[in-house]
Design an enzyme around this catalytic site. Structure first.
Site, PDB file in Angstrom:
ATOM      1  N   GLY A 108      17.109  12.596  41.748  1.00  0.00           N
ATOM      2  CA  GLY A 108      17.801  12.972  42.982  1.00  0.00           C
ATOM      3  C   GLY A 108      19.283  13.120  42.659  1.00  0.00           C
ATOM      4  O   GLY A 108      19.880  12.233  42.030  1.00  0.00           O
ATOM      5  N   ALA A 109      19.872  14.235  43.104  1.00  0.00           N
ATOM      6  CA  ALA A 109      21.226  14.582  42.663  1.00  0.00           C
ATOM      7  C   ALA A 109      22.250  13.460  42.874  1.00  0.00           C
ATOM      8  O   ALA A 109      22.955  13.067  41.931  1.00  0.00           O
ATOM      9  CB  ALA A 109      21.655  15.876  43.351  1.00  0.00           C
TER      10      ALA A 109
ATOM     11  N   ASP B   5      20.347  20.238  44.804  1.00  0.00           N
ATOM     12  CA  ASP B   5      20.875  19.693  43.547  1.00  0.00           C
ATOM     13  C   ASP B   5      22.194  20.333  43.163  1.00  0.00           C
ATOM     14  O   ASP B   5      22.971  19.762  42.405  1.00  0.00           O
ATOM     15  CB  ASP B   5      19.858  19.881  42.429  1.00  0.00           C
ATOM     16  CG  ASP B   5      18.662  18.994  42.692  1.00  0.00           C
ATOM     17  OD1 ASP B   5      17.785  19.403  43.483  1.00  0.00           O
ATOM     18  OD2 ASP B   5      18.644  17.868  42.172  1.00  0.00           O
TER      19      ASP B   5
ATOM     20  N   ASN C 190      17.611  23.993  44.679  1.00  0.00           N
ATOM     21  CA  ASN C 190      16.881  22.751  44.996  1.00  0.00           C
ATOM     22  C   ASN C 190      15.528  22.799  44.283  1.00  0.00           C
ATOM     23  O   ASN C 190      15.187  23.783  43.612  1.00  0.00           O
ATOM     24  CB  ASN C 190      16.712  22.594  46.510  1.00  0.00           C
ATOM     25  CG  ASN C 190      16.232  21.205  46.893  1.00  0.00           C
ATOM     26  OD1 ASN C 190      16.750  20.207  46.395  1.00  0.00           O
ATOM     27  ND2 ASN C 190      15.228  21.105  47.756  1.00  0.00           N
TER      28      ASN C 190
HETATM   29  O1  MRU Z   1      13.897  16.521  40.004  1.00  0.00           O
HETATM   30  P1  MRU Z   1      14.432  15.637  41.087  1.00  0.00           P
HETATM   31  O2  MRU Z   1      13.417  14.694  41.647  1.00  0.00           O
HETATM   32  O3  MRU Z   1      15.696  14.935  40.656  1.00  0.00           O
HETATM   33  O4  MRU Z   1      14.811  16.646  42.248  1.00  0.00           O
HETATM   34  C1  MRU Z   1      15.307  16.169  43.457  1.00  0.00           C
HETATM   35  C2  MRU Z   1      15.553  17.241  44.442  1.00  0.00           C
HETATM   36  O5  MRU Z   1      15.319  18.398  44.207  1.00  0.00           O
HETATM   37  C3  MRU Z   1      16.197  16.829  45.709  1.00  0.00           C
HETATM   38  O6  MRU Z   1      15.809  17.688  46.745  1.00  0.00           O
HETATM   39  C4  MRU Z   1      17.700  16.945  45.531  1.00  0.00           C
HETATM   40  O7  MRU Z   1      18.130  16.212  44.420  1.00  0.00           O
HETATM   41  C5  MRU Z   1      18.423  16.511  46.722  1.00  0.00           C
HETATM   42  S1  MRU Z   1      18.665  14.771  46.675  1.00  0.00           S
HETATM   43  C6  MRU Z   1      19.341  14.165  48.054  1.00  0.00           C
END
Ligand code: MRU
Length: 364
Positions: free
Chosen positions: A53-54, A242, A252
């Site tokens: 998650g970003a 992201d 995203n």
């Molecule tokens: O690959 P990930 O699980 O890190 O991807 C997460 C996402 O795509 C979320 O939608 C994004 O990070 C938003 S987090 C608030």
């Protein structure tokens, strides 16, 4: 948020100079915490998606710098830590944002002062993320209130993709913050959760955290969103991001773009919850964002829990079938109804973002 009645964040400093995290690869089957004792452990946790998650990637990188400075605060140590952490995941820009922030502050200090300053700044970044997400919740709540006012006495149906919940941030989440606020305010909401193949962050993480908070939700396969929107069963979509670039193009989790296309076709508002550290002011075209390519085994195999309780992987394709695994996609700004930021709601456009963040837009 609460886990079995106990308040948790996704990352926290321990008194012995280590860092605590939740092992997200074990959820929803097991809730386990882990301890990061050095920078390589922090880098590994990001790379292997024990944390993801970003915003949480950014916070973990900040604590990774603090762990590195406790061991080697020299200029060489600072550069090596930056490079190792930066190499973990390419798409979420919060990683670069946090590392640049730490490097700029620390390199201006003598080495002896760097460790203390890094711990302090990492804690500030975590606290700021909580405040940002809560503010996103307050601004997004108004959009859910408006949707509720359009159908008095009925449940507001919200579709989300991947996990942009509190597990993806330090607390609250981005896309989920307005949902938690609405639920807590007594607005009847129901969330359609996309499973989000191949890693199933929706099925594993979003369902887990919504369930723990008591928010009504239903898991759907990734292909169901268009059908639900076509039948009028979705009032609005809220997703995370992201990296969003200065013109409002949104990157995203893979599959977000398809949901945006379906939403546009059926006049369903498509909102993106966007904390400002996720804005890449250096880019003006979403197609310049590096898209992470992950292991094909994530596509050709699946994790699950056996009736005996063991977590195991199974192959779902013929042995010789290859898999491709682009982990993110870009939704053009034109398909985004609005961005929900900590400063308010704005159009997904250069003007919209610059209007809310004139300081950043000018500096870029
Ligand atoms: O690959 P990930 O699980 O890190 O991807 C997460 C996402 O795509 C979320 O939608 C994004 O990070 C938003 S987090 C608030």
């Amino acid at each position: 948020m609460l886990v079995d009645g106990k308040p948790f964040r996704t990352i926290w400093p321990n008194t012995d100079g280590s860092v605590g995290i939740i092992d997200q690869t074990r959820l929803p089957h097991e809730f386990e915490t882990l301890t990061l004792r050095d920078m390589p452990a922090a880098a590994k946790a990001i790379k292997t998606m024990i944390v993801r998650g970003a915003p949480l990637i950014g916070a973990t990188a900040a604590y990774g710098m603090a762990l590195a400075m406790a061991e080697d605060p020299s200029d060489a140590g600072l550069a090596a830590a930056y490079d190792s952490l930066y190499a973990t995941r390419p798409t979420a820009v919060n990683l670069r944002w946090a590392l640049d922030d730490l490097r700029a502050r620390l390199s201006a200090l003598p080495p002896a002062e760097r460790a203390a300053a890094a711990w302090k700044r990492a804690a500030e970044i975590a606290d700021e993320d909580v405040a940002i997400c809560e503010a996103i919740g307050d601004h997004g709540l108004k959009l859910i209130e408006e949707a509720a006012a359009r159908k008095p006495g009925e449940t507001v149906q919200i579709l989300t993709h991947c996990n942009a919940g509190w597990l993806a941030t330090v607390d609250w989440g981005t896309a989920t913050a307005p949902i938690y606020k609405a639920h807590d305010a007594g607005i009847p909401v129901h969330v359609w959760v996309d499973e989000t193949r191949p890693r199933n962050q929706g099925a594993s993480l979003t369902c887990w955290e919504l369930g723990r908070h008591g928010v009504p939700h239903t898991l759907v396969v990734d292909n169901a969103g268009g059908h639900l929107m076509q039948r009028g069963q979705v009032d609005l979509c809220i997703v995370g991001t992201d990296r969003t670039v200065a013109n409002g193009d949104v990157c995203n989790k893979i599959g977000t773009y398809l949901k945006a296309l379906a939403a546009a076709a059926h006049n369903v508002p498509f909102y993106v919850a966007l904390p400002s550290p996720t804005i890449d002011w250096r880019l003006t075209d979403g197609f310049a964002i590096p898209i992470e390519e992950r292991a094909e085994s994530e596509v050709t195999e699946m994790w699950g829990k056996t009736p005996e309780g063991a977590l195991t992987r199974v192959r779902i394709t013929p042995e010789t079938t290859p898999g491709a695994n682009p982990a993110f996609d870009v939704t053009p700004a034109a398909l985004v109804t609005a961005l929900i930021t900590e400063r308010g709601v704005c159009a997904a456009s250069t003007e919209g973002l610059a209007g809310l963040f004139p300081d950043h837009a000018k500096a870029a």
